[in-house]
Design an enzyme around this catalytic site. Structure first.
Site, PDB file in Angstrom:
ATOM      1  N   HIS A 134      38.161  37.315  42.684  1.00  0.00           N
ATOM      2  CA  HIS A 134      36.841  36.769  42.217  1.00  0.00           C
ATOM      3  C   HIS A 134      36.104  37.964  41.573  1.00  0.00           C
ATOM      4  O   HIS A 134      36.277  38.914  42.154  1.00  0.00           O
ATOM      5  CB  HIS A 134      35.919  36.269  43.345  1.00  0.00           C
ATOM      6  CG  HIS A 134      34.834  35.242  42.919  1.00  0.00           C
ATOM      7  ND1 HIS A 134      33.364  35.875  42.595  1.00  0.00           N
ATOM      8  CD2 HIS A 134      34.705  34.032  42.761  1.00  0.00           C
ATOM      9  CE1 HIS A 134      32.754  34.954  42.199  1.00  0.00           C
ATOM     10  NE2 HIS A 134      33.523  33.522  42.263  1.00  0.00           N
ATOM     11  N   ASP A 193      38.462  27.703  45.233  1.00  0.00           N
ATOM     12  CA  ASP A 193      39.375  26.708  44.668  1.00  0.00           C
ATOM     13  C   ASP A 193      40.600  26.700  45.399  1.00  0.00           C
ATOM     14  O   ASP A 193      41.562  25.768  44.959  1.00  0.00           O
ATOM     15  CB  ASP A 193      39.779  27.301  43.066  1.00  0.00           C
ATOM     16  CG  ASP A 193      38.633  27.091  42.247  1.00  0.00           C
ATOM     17  OD1 ASP A 193      38.156  27.800  41.519  1.00  0.00           O
ATOM     18  OD2 ASP A 193      37.927  26.004  42.240  1.00  0.00           O
TER      19      ASP A 193
HETATM   20  C1  SDX Z   1      35.412  30.314  40.034  1.00  0.00           C
HETATM   21  O1  SDX Z   1      32.154  33.541  38.600  1.00  0.00           O
HETATM   22  C2  SDX Z   1      32.064  32.573  39.731  1.00  0.00           C
HETATM   23  O2  SDX Z   1      31.051  32.551  40.332  1.00  0.00           O
HETATM   24  C3  SDX Z   1      33.098  31.504  39.358  1.00  0.00           C
HETATM   25  C4  SDX Z   1      33.178  30.630  40.573  1.00  0.00           C
HETATM   26  C5  SDX Z   1      31.997  29.433  40.647  1.00  0.00           C
HETATM   27  O3  SDX Z   1      31.542  29.087  41.702  1.00  0.00           O
HETATM   28  O4  SDX Z   1      31.371  29.392  39.534  1.00  0.00           O
HETATM   29  O5  SDX Z   1      33.116  31.113  41.808  1.00  0.00           O
HETATM   30  C6  SDX Z   1      34.342  29.446  40.648  1.00  0.00           C
HETATM   31  O6  SDX Z   1      35.900  30.266  38.718  1.00  0.00           O
HETATM   32  C7  SDX Z   1      36.458  30.980  41.007  1.00  0.00           C
HETATM   33  C8  SDX Z   1      37.533  31.622  40.407  1.00  0.00           C
HETATM   34  C9  SDX Z   1      38.937  30.766  40.152  1.00  0.00           C
HETATM   35  N1  SDX Z   1      39.969  31.396  39.269  1.00  0.00           N
HETATM   36  C10 SDX Z   1      41.044  31.498  39.773  1.00  0.00           C
HETATM   37  O7  SDX Z   1      41.329  31.387  41.066  1.00  0.00           O
HETATM   38  C11 SDX Z   1      41.996  32.288  38.820  1.00  0.00           C
HETATM   39  C12 SDX Z   1      42.822  33.361  39.382  1.00  0.00           C
HETATM   40  N2  SDX Z   1      41.697  34.659  39.634  1.00  0.00           N
HETATM   41  C13 SDX Z   1      41.818  35.370  38.504  1.00  0.00           C
HETATM   42  O8  SDX Z   1      42.355  34.973  37.222  1.00  0.00           O
HETATM   43  C14 SDX Z   1      40.663  36.589  38.501  1.00  0.00           C
HETATM   44  O9  SDX Z   1      40.647  36.808  39.886  1.00  0.00           O
HETATM   45  C15 SDX Z   1      39.240  35.893  38.106  1.00  0.00           C
HETATM   46  C16 SDX Z   1      39.170  35.493  36.855  1.00  0.00           C
HETATM   47  C17 SDX Z   1      38.636  34.825  39.251  1.00  0.00           C
HETATM   48  C18 SDX Z   1      38.376  37.333  38.197  1.00  0.00           C
HETATM   49  O10 SDX Z   1      38.659  38.156  37.333  1.00  0.00           O
HETATM   50  P1  SDX Z   1      38.079  39.501  36.864  1.00  0.00           P
HETATM   51  O11 SDX Z   1      36.828  39.791  37.925  1.00  0.00           O
HETATM   52  O12 SDX Z   1      37.979  39.727  35.570  1.00  0.00           O
HETATM   53  O13 SDX Z   1      39.388  40.440  37.591  1.00  0.00           O
HETATM   54  P2  SDX Z   1      40.324  41.402  36.841  1.00  0.00           P
HETATM   55  O14 SDX Z   1      41.172  40.253  35.982  1.00  0.00           O
HETATM   56  O15 SDX Z   1      39.908  42.529  36.167  1.00  0.00           O
HETATM   57  O16 SDX Z   1      41.127  41.614  38.066  1.00  0.00           O
HETATM   58  C19 SDX Z   1      41.095  42.726  38.743  1.00  0.00           C
HETATM   59  C20 SDX Z   1      42.353  43.276  39.358  1.00  0.00           C
HETATM   60  C21 SDX Z   1      43.720  43.473  38.039  1.00  0.00           C
HETATM   61  O17 SDX Z   1      44.456  44.054  38.117  1.00  0.00           O
HETATM   62  P3  SDX Z   1      44.461  45.703  37.758  1.00  0.00           P
HETATM   63  O18 SDX Z   1      44.293  45.510  36.270  1.00  0.00           O
HETATM   64  O19 SDX Z   1      43.186  46.113  38.465  1.00  0.00           O
HETATM   65  O20 SDX Z   1      45.550  46.129  38.098  1.00  0.00           O
HETATM   66  O21 SDX Z   1      43.155  42.149  39.974  1.00  0.00           O
HETATM   67  C22 SDX Z   1      44.055  41.621  39.508  1.00  0.00           C
HETATM   68  C23 SDX Z   1      43.992  41.916  37.916  1.00  0.00           C
HETATM   69  O22 SDX Z   1      45.336  41.855  37.364  1.00  0.00           O
HETATM   70  N3  SDX Z   1      44.103  40.218  39.914  1.00  0.00           N
HETATM   71  C24 SDX Z   1      44.999  39.358  40.309  1.00  0.00           C
HETATM   72  C25 SDX Z   1      44.395  38.021  40.388  1.00  0.00           C
HETATM   73  N4  SDX Z   1      42.944  38.136  39.965  1.00  0.00           N
HETATM   74  C26 SDX Z   1      42.896  39.537  39.780  1.00  0.00           C
HETATM   75  N5  SDX Z   1      46.299  39.504  40.321  1.00  0.00           N
HETATM   76  C27 SDX Z   1      46.863  38.264  40.787  1.00  0.00           C
HETATM   77  N6  SDX Z   1      46.451  37.183  41.101  1.00  0.00           N
HETATM   78  C28 SDX Z   1      45.123  37.053  40.791  1.00  0.00           C
HETATM   79  N7  SDX Z   1      44.683  35.756  41.134  1.00  0.00           N
END
Ligand code: SDX
Length: 427
Positions: free
Chosen positions: A315, A373
């Site tokens: 998140h 989720d």
């Molecule tokens: C919702 O914003 C809100 O409030 C949203 C929400 C709401 O109520 O409105 O809470 C609802 O959208 C919840 C999120 C649902 N999405 C998912 O579950 C999809 C999977 N999650 C990811 O795609 C991700 O965690 C996000 C999109 C939720 C957040 O993305 P960010 O903040 O841009 O984080 P990032 O991509 O910069 O990740 C930071 C690191 C990265 O690795 P490094 O580059 O530092 O090595 O964490 C890794 C990412 O690759 N990472 C993950 C991951 N989520 C982040 N690695 C594997 N699996 C994951 N799920």
């Protein structure tokens, strides 16, 4: 008020910027005149460190894993109030004072839950396999053609009518998306039923009377199912400046019809990185297929060369357990105990994924925990909600939040059109 001094080390120039005080959470440095003062832009793709507005609606403490709606903790709202009470709270700042107050708002929504006959005919043009998020976004845009008076809202009454109308109609639209996709006749709302019960009735019911559904010849929309779905909607009601809410505010900033802004929010929520994750989690758990495959998929999620991500994990703000995921896990276990059986197979895989991921340094270092989720889909499956309706249910939950945020934006006399700058790398 404090301030911050910026030094341009190339020129030695110093610039002071005011710090903006807040009631909770981090302060903000007022960079609204940064370019004018320094000739330099700030750069923050994804807006991880940027506040685009001042708001009094939701507060999230990402470290502590806390969520408040208007200063009230989400757990208290889930435990003590119905979703329709929380809707009233978000759009009009007041929680119902008593049962009469609560019923009055509930009844208004029931009487507004019917769809315009022309809107119902729109379903004839959608293909059966249309994803309901595309259909919902289109239908909400059509609402803007039917309720033109909401284009120029000049007073509180106008905002309240606009919000109550769409909060009331969205469950009917969601139910009809499903009914249309399976060729079933629409069931008109039954104003003797509460908000959530009415939705389940329109979703599963039989036309013209009582529904024959199980061996006893009666469809029971059990109070347990209604209560569980009601809590799920409350948990989704608002969440600060997430992607879809920011979209609603950005589109509203151009002065469009509120329903056009909300339609764009529905489109933004559809994405698997956002609200679409709940549907993807369930499909991903099925893809993992067995607890013995969990380790392999955790490794895939960690592999930078693999686009696979663990859906329902991570998140932008929560770097600890999402409080909504915690509450959903509790609801899941309570329902299981009270006889609404979860899919054991999927539950076991989900538990195993959580157990392995939370012990793994990759996830711990990045503060990746289950989010809202991760468990919602397992519960919705147990409530016999079709998987393609998972994100539309998120729309139902988030509707009061979008309306509250849009109203807050439109009422702000200093609100400006959203128009970010860029770092130009072209020719
Ligand atoms: C919702 O914003 C809100 O409030 C949203 C929400 C709401 O109520 O409105 O809470 C609802 O959208 C919840 C999120 C649902 N999405 C998912 O579950 C999809 C999977 N999650 C990811 O795609 C991700 O965690 C996000 C999109 C939720 C957040 O993305 P960010 O903040 O841009 O984080 P990032 O991509 O910069 O990740 C930071 C690191 C990265 O690795 P490094 O580059 O530092 O090595 O964490 C890794 C990412 O690759 N990472 C993950 C991951 N989520 C982040 N690695 C594997 N699996 C994951 N799920």
């Amino acid at each position: 008020m404090g301030s911050i001094t910026l030094i341009n080390n190339e020129t030695g120039d110093k610039f002071d910027f005011d710090l903006i005080d807040c009631t909770r959470g981090p302060k903000a440095v007022d960079f609204s005149k940064l370019f004018e003062t320094t000739g330099i832009f700030s750069y923050d793709p994804g807006y991880s460190s940027t506040a685009g507005c001042k708001s009094t609606i939701s507060f999230i403490d990402g470290k502590k894993g806390e969520l408040l709606y208007k200063g009230v903790a989400i757990q208290e709202l889930v435990d003590k109030y119905k979703f329709t009470d929380v809707c009233k709270f978000l759009i009009s700042d007041s929680l119902p004072q008593n049962d009469t107050d609560s019923l009055e708002f509930d009844l208004e929504l029931r009487h507004r839950s019917f769809l315009h006959e022309k809107l119902k005919r729109m379903f004839d043009v959608f293909p059966d396999r249309a994803h309901p998020m595309a259909t919902l976004s289109a239908l909400v845009s059509v609402l803007a053609t039917l309720y033109v008076d909401h284009k120029e809202i000049v007073n509180e009454e106008g905002y309240q009518t606009m919000a109550r109308r769409i909060i009331a109609k969205i469950p009917t639209m969601v139910a009809y998306c499903y009914r249309n996709s399976v060729g079933a006749p629409f069931i008109e709302p039954d104003v003797s039923k509460s908000y959530v019960e009415n939705f389940l009735y329109m979703l599963r019911g039989y036309p013209h009377g009582r529904m024959k559904y199980n061996r006893d010849g009666e469809q029971e929309i059990s109070a347990l199912e209604v209560e569980a779905l009601d809590k799920i909607l409350t948990l989704h009601a608002d969440h600060g400046q997430n992607a879809s809410t920011t979209t609603v505010r950005n589109v509203a900033s151009t002065g469009v019809h509120p329903y056009a802004a909300i339609s764009s929010g529905i489109s933004a929520l559809w994405g698997p990185a956002h609200g679409g994750a709940n549907e993807k989690v369930l499909r991903q758990l099925s893809e993992i297929g067995d607890v013995k495959n969990v380790d392999k998929f955790i490794e895939k999620a960690k592999d930078k060369n693999d686009p696979f991500r663990l859906m329902g994990f991570g998140h932008r703000v929560y770097k600890s357990y999402d409080p909504r995921a915690k509450t959903l896990k509790k609801i899941k276990d309570e329902l299981d105990k009270k006889g609404i059986k979860m899919d054991t197979h999927l539950s076991e895989i989900a538990q195993k994924v959580e157990e392995v991921a939370l012990k793994d340094d990759y996830f711990k270092e990045r503060g990746l925990y289950p989010n809202v989720d991760f468990y919602s889909g397992i519960i919705l499956t147990a409530l016999k909600i079709p998987v393609e309706l998972f994100t539309p249910i998120f729309v139902m939950g988030r509707m009061p939040g979008w309306c509250a945020q849009l109203i807050e934006h439109n009422k702000n006399p200093h609100a400006r059109i959203t128009r970010p700058r860029q770092v130009y790398l072209g020719k």
